[in-house]
Design an enzyme around this catalytic site. Sequence first.
Site, PDB file in Angstrom:
ATOM      1  N   VAL A 197       9.592  -5.120   7.165  1.00 51.47           N
ATOM      2  CA  VAL A 197       8.410  -5.468   8.485  1.00 51.47           C
ATOM      3  C   VAL A 197       8.183  -3.187   8.700  1.00 51.47           C
ATOM      4  O   VAL A 197       9.632  -3.071   9.123  1.00 51.47           O
ATOM      5  CB  VAL A 197       9.159  -6.139   9.304  1.00 51.47           C
ATOM      6  N   ASP A 202      -5.442   0.373   8.690  1.00 44.89           N
ATOM      7  CA  ASP A 202      -4.769   0.269   6.995  1.00 44.89           C
ATOM      8  C   ASP A 202      -5.350  -0.919   6.622  1.00 44.89           C
ATOM      9  O   ASP A 202      -6.014  -1.426   4.973  1.00 44.89           O
ATOM     10  CB  ASP A 202      -3.515   0.195   6.629  1.00 44.89           C
ATOM     11  N   LYS A 234       0.610  -1.333  -0.107  1.00 46.83           N
ATOM     12  CA  LYS A 234       0.266   0.179   0.135  1.00 46.83           C
ATOM     13  C   LYS A 234       0.598   0.980  -0.119  1.00 46.83           C
ATOM     14  O   LYS A 234       1.850   1.522   0.726  1.00 46.83           O
ATOM     15  CB  LYS A 234      -0.738  -0.325   1.257  1.00 46.83           C
TER      16      LYS A 234
END
Length: 278
Positions: free
Chosen positions: A90, A128, A9
Amino acid sequence: MTEAFARAKINLTLHVTGQRPDGYHLLDSLVVFADVGDRVRAEPAEALSLAITGPQAANLPVADDNLVLRAARTLGGQGARLTLEKHLPVASGIGGGSADAAAALVALARLWQVPLPDPAAVLKLGADVPVCLEGRAVRMAGVGEILTPLAAPLPEAWLVLANPGVSVPTPPVFKALARRDNPPMPDDLPGWPTVESLAAFLATQRNDLEPPAIALAPEIARTRAALAAQPGCLLARMSGSGATCFGLFAAEEAARAAAEAIGAEHPGWWVAPARMVG
């Protein structure tokens, strides 16, 4: 077995416009996706389990509060053998964990033949997760629950994603914000027939989390500068709360050349060229 792709994203813009009494921040963000990401596979099993593989697996040990497992529990108490093939870094501002949760919901809904959870349950997994479940270009507002499709399709474009190997936890970035009542994007977003027109609009907008993130991790500024210096880069900016930055390109050839050049100069960085998915 079922499988779902967890695309990265990208926040092309990220305006922090307020803060609710419960502490959650109000956002106004133009969100797209990059055609690079993780994969979630789901196989029938008596108990629920998770294995993590892939080049980024060492940075994400299996834990009971992993978003993939939390997403599975949201769908019910059935069993499944889940495998997360981890390619995205991450805590990097490109929604890796949220995209993984959304992919787990999709894969398990198919495997178990159950409907996806209601929007409120999805939002509880993380701000999100709803937009990652949507999986297309939208204007994201509220705390992440208000998703408005764009009036016109985005132009074909390419992105180069670069992360300097720095993990930036989101809460300290928000805490370091100078102000939380910044102006939103225009009410009516213009159409962007070309990548150049999109880049020109983005240059008038912001990622309000970029200055505090750079204060916490100066490597982000160097990453953004490395992208901006590449031939063909129309705009370079941090995504989310960092540390991943993106460069916007009109041509695939220029994007791939830029990714190769940055990777050669910074072998410790994670760098990926990807088609922008709108």
